[in-house]
Design a protein around this motif. Structure first.
Motif: not given
Length: 558
Positions: A278-303
């Motif tokens: 379960r943690r690995e599935v959750e971790a995949k979503y967290i990893d993708q979110f953090l990678q997109d956040w750090l690299i600057g792929r998320i446009g607005t604060r709402r998103d």
């Protein structure tokens, strides 16, 4: 028959109440009558010691020792060592009575000697004892099955490990604890108070259990009591281990309790595998979110907020943000090791807060936290070292690291700027050979400018004009002019400190500096000459680092 009574099984004392052993007398070894009996055997040969088994009730007519009854005394210590439960001797056929010497030795070893009536039929005794043993074993198996089924149902209902431990404690009437591979102690609510009052969290540490090779039965001193503790290893992913600990606080364990612990270890292993999945599935979503956040792929604060909430990582927009990139200095963890490090770091986080967010980007561990306080960096260092302990213990070259600290930003939308700066610091500090514990952009000094210079002909020409004569001299005369200059400038042009650092005489340093002046035709007291030489040395060091890894900072930069 009660469950508790089933757990204890057949003991020597119970033999006296059996119909086919009616009239038997205990002549010696009364304290041993509580010993468990799990089988029965007949002794009619003198070398029986090679065939007896632990837990046996051994019966004999005394025929092997008819000519030398006292020889029984020599056999008793060997029977005790083999784990035999008791010895029954039928008298009046080959032995009129059991010698006093034999009884004295049996008394000394607390080994029961039972005198059987002359009319005892051995085949009936074997049948009756084994019937009782088999009935008991069947009852044990039924009890074990009921327990295992109840424990399985609890996990299927999603009760969790803490509730499971609580139900196990009710069954075994003793506290039970689970120490995870990251040192987290799981206990039932009823045992939580005990662990706090008795300071068990300090005594039951992961390091102590891992170092102790004699797993199984251990002893703890709690207050004024010495408590026996049963330790069961539980394998997790990647070969790491957790430990199931049962304290005999209220009563001793029975054989069925020991079997229950073994089966419980299997259930907990499966539940941990399920939790990890379960943690690995959750971790995949967290990893993708953090990678997109750090690299600057998320446009607005709402998103950003929507994705953070979906991943269970709500963002506190009132705090500060800082990105830390971990740069490995010598040995570099492989992909599996790096994943394990991140998993252990995440497990150290509180269930109700996330002080640090961890993610793997490329070959690097990246950490994001919401504070500018230096205490955060110290705590992160402590946690990372703790997570590396298990991996470092398996390698001759331990993993060491530097923290490359991106700038502090006060907006979640600007985290990408902190990450990019941390990445640049990682790359530049690697090329420049910097190995401080924590490196900021300011610590790079002139290197942050030199790194940006294009690697063209003019730069190479400038470097060669200053370095080539020194390099040729060092190669021809096996001298150390270049290295001496590095130390000399590092020691703020102090000849005495340079000599101490080089373990040489200060006159030797002066001589080497004179040779540098002659070869380069410069005056080291002249500010412009000194500056150009220092810049050339730094460019030379950067070039050497590039050449070490084929022009790519494989171990330090992005």
């Amino acid at each position: 028959m009660s469950e508790q009574r089933v757990g204890h099984g057949l003991i020597c004392r119970d033999l006296l109440g059996m119909p086919h052993l009616a009239g038997s007398k205990v002549l010696a070894g009364h304290p041993g009558l509580d010993t468990a009996v799990i089988r029965v055997n007949v002794m009619e040969v003198p070398d029986v010691i090679d065939w007896v088994m632990p837990g046996e009730f051994l019966i004999s007519t005394g025929y092997p020792f008819r000519d030398n009854p006292s020889a029984f005394a020599e056999l008793i210590p060997q029977l005790v060592e083999k784990g035999v439960a008791a010895l029954g001797i039928k008298t009046k056929r080959f032995l009129d009575e059991i010698p006093t010497r034999v009884l004295d030795v049996a008394e000394q070893y607390q080994f029961p000697i039972i005198e059987l009536p002359p009319g005892t039929v051995f085949s009936e005794v074997v049948r009756e004892v084994m019937e009782r043993v088999l009935v008991h074993e069947a009852a044990q198996l039924a009890l074990l099955q009921r327990r295992f089924q109840r424990f399985s149902e609890l996990l299927l209902e999603g009760k969790g490990l803490e509730d499971l431990l609580g139900h196990v404690e009710e069954e075994l009437t003793n506290p039970i604890l689970l120490l995870s591979s990251v040192g987290k102690l799981r206990v039932s609510p009823s045992t939580e108070r005990l662990t706090q009052e008795m300071g068990l969290k300090k005594q039951l540490t992961l390091e102590q259990l891992q170092k102790n090779s004699k797993l199984g039965i251990q002893h703890l001193v709690i207050g004024d009591r010495e408590i026996k503790m049963t330790v069961t290893k539980i394998k997790e992913q990647y070969g790491i281990e957790s430990f199931l600990l049962l304290l005999e606080w209220h009563q001793e364990l029975t054989p069925i309790d020991t079997l229950t612990l073994e089966r419980l270890g299997v259930l907990i292993h499966l539940e941990m595998m399920n939790m990890n999945a379960r943690r690995e599935v959750e971790a995949k979503y967290i990893d993708q979110f953090l990678q997109d956040w750090l690299i600057g792929r998320i446009g607005t604060r709402r998103d950003l907020d929507l994705r953070a909430e979906a991943c269970g990582c709500p963002i506190d927009h009132n705090g500060y943000f800082r990105v830390v990139l971990v740069r490995w200095l010598a040995a570099v963890p492989d992909a599996v090791q790096l994943k394990r490090i991140v998993q252990q770091l995440r497990q150290q986080e509180s269930l109700h807060s996330r002080d640090f967010l961890y993610v793997i980007l490329g070959d690097h561990l990246v950490v994001l936290f919401n504070s500018e306080a230096s205490l955060q960096e110290k705590e992160l260092r402590r946690r990372l070292k703790a997570s590396l302990q298990g991996i470092n213990s398996q390698h001759s070259s331990p993993f060491t690291f530097s923290f490359c600290l991106g700038k502090i930003v006060n907006s979640a939308e600007d985290v990408n700027e902190s990450y990019l700066q941390a990445s640049n610091i990682c790359t530049i500090s690697y090329i420049c050979g910097m190995e401080q514990e924590m490196i900021t952009y300011e610590d790079l000094g002139i290197y942050k400018i030199l790194y940006l210079l294009p690697q063209g002909r003019e730069l190479a020409k400038f470097r060669e004009e200053w370095i080539a004569p020194l390099e040729a001299h060092d190669w021809k005369h096996q001298s150390s002019l270049i290295y001496t200059l590095f130390i000399y400038f590092d020691q703020n042009e102090n000849v005495r400190k340079t000599a101490q650092k080089l373990y040489t005489h200060h006159n030797t340093v002066i001589y080497r500096l004179e040779r540098v002046k002659e070869l380069l035709n410069v005056d080291l007291q002249h500010a412009d000459d000194r500056l150009q030489l220092q810049i050339a040395l730094k460019l030379y060091a950067m070039e050497m680092r590039r050449l070490e890894n084929g022009n790519e900072p494989l171990r330090g930069g992005l």
